[in-house]
Design an enzyme around this catalytic site. Structure first.
Site, short mmCIF file in Angstrom:
data_model
loop_
_atom_site.label_atom_id
_atom_site.label_comp_id
_atom_site.label_asym_id
_atom_site.label_seq_id
_atom_site.Cartn_x
_atom_site.Cartn_y
_atom_site.Cartn_z
CG ASP A 60 -1.82 1.17 1.19
OD1 ASP A 60 -1.71 2.21 0.40
OD2 ASP A 60 -2.87 1.26 2.27
CG ASN A 87 0.78 1.17 -12.73
OD1 ASN A 87 0.71 1.80 -13.75
ND2 ASN A 87 -0.04 0.49 -12.17
CE1 TYR A 163 -4.31 10.58 -12.89
CE2 TYR A 163 -4.76 11.72 -14.77
CZ TYR A 163 -4.33 10.69 -13.95
OH TYR A 163 -3.66 9.68 -14.60
CE LYS A 167 -0.71 10.40 -12.54
NZ LYS A 167 -0.04 9.18 -12.32
CB THR A 198 -7.87 2.07 -16.92
OG1 THR A 198 -7.61 3.51 -16.40
CG2 THR A 198 -6.61 1.85 -17.84
#
Length: 249
Positions: A60, A87, A163, A167, A198
């Site tokens: 985790d 990832n 998000y 990144k 996904t």
């Protein structure tokens, strides 16, 4: 010969699972990190059935103890690590003007702090490898240039604040680690899978997971003269080829 050892976080599904499959097909021993033991073991069974040398590792990325236990186990079992693929990632949030800070903190805990936590715990093992590779799975939405270019399809996409900004932070994290490690054989790069179908985007992407994993696998297996400190992967443009790859700003 000594096997090449790769740890992939969030390897129980999506791009992480496919990255494990593709690296396993290349003869790499894959350590499939997953915070969900049931899903992790299921991924291990599926990948082993396909012929890959895979071992599930409870991991985790938001839990310092879990990360250190994984690092200690890898040290005992293998003594080094050749490839680290950061990832694991999540997406949360509303439009920028409606940003929920608690949701944003959850995203950063995984996408930003989790990467630092895992990388720092594994760095001693990566330094023991002949020429280790660190791959941070980023996104084209983290490229400020691409997101603000009127000619780019990305500029017309609605997005949350959490998000994309996570990144962007990850891209800088990649650059700074590469700078710190520039006098070593370790290469640190960020991968752009492209808009891949996904669970992260509710399967709205137009690229397959096989295509999405290509950037991570490429950067994980770079030769000695390969680059370090770049964002590399799928190039999405309004009039360019669908299968273009290269360096993103």
């Amino acid at each position: 010969m000594t096997a090449t050892i790769a740890l992939i976080t969030g390897a129980n599904k999506g791009i992480g699972l496919e990255t494990a499959r593709q690296l396993g097909a290349r003869g790499v021993t894959v350590l499939a990190g997953s915070r969900d033991p049931e899903r992790g073991r299921e991924a291990e069974r599926a990948l082993r059935a396909a012929g890959a040398d895979v071992r599930f590792v409870p991991l985790d990325v938001t839990d310092a103890r879990s990360v250190q236990q994984a690092a200690d186990w890898i040290d005992r079992e293998y003594g080094h690590l050749d490839i680290l693929v950061n990832n694991a990632g999540i997406a949360r949030g509303n439009p920028p003007g409606e940003t929920d800070l608690d949701a944003m903190r959850q995203v950063y805990e995984v996408n930003v702090f989790g990467v630092i936590r895992v990388t720092n715990a594994l760095l001693p093992l990566l330094r023991r490898a002949p020429a280790a590779r660190i791959v941070n799975v980023s996104s084209e939405v983290g490229s400020i240039t691409s997101m603000t270019d009127p000619s780019s399809p990305l500029a017309r996409m609605p997005s949350s604040l959490a998000y994309p900004s996570s990144k962007s932070a990850l891209n800088m994290i990649t650059a700074v680690y590469a700078k710190e490690l520039r006098d070593t054989p370790i290469k640190v790069n960020a991968a752009n899978p492209g808009y891949t179908k996904t669970d992260l985007n509710r399967n709205s992407g137009f690229r397959s997971v096989a295509e999405g994993a290509e950037a991570s696998v490429y950067l994980a297996t770079l030769p000695a003269d390969g680059p370090s400190g770049i964002l590399w992967g799928h190039l999405w443009s309004a009039d360019g080829p669908a299968d273009a790859y290269g360096v993103l700003p």
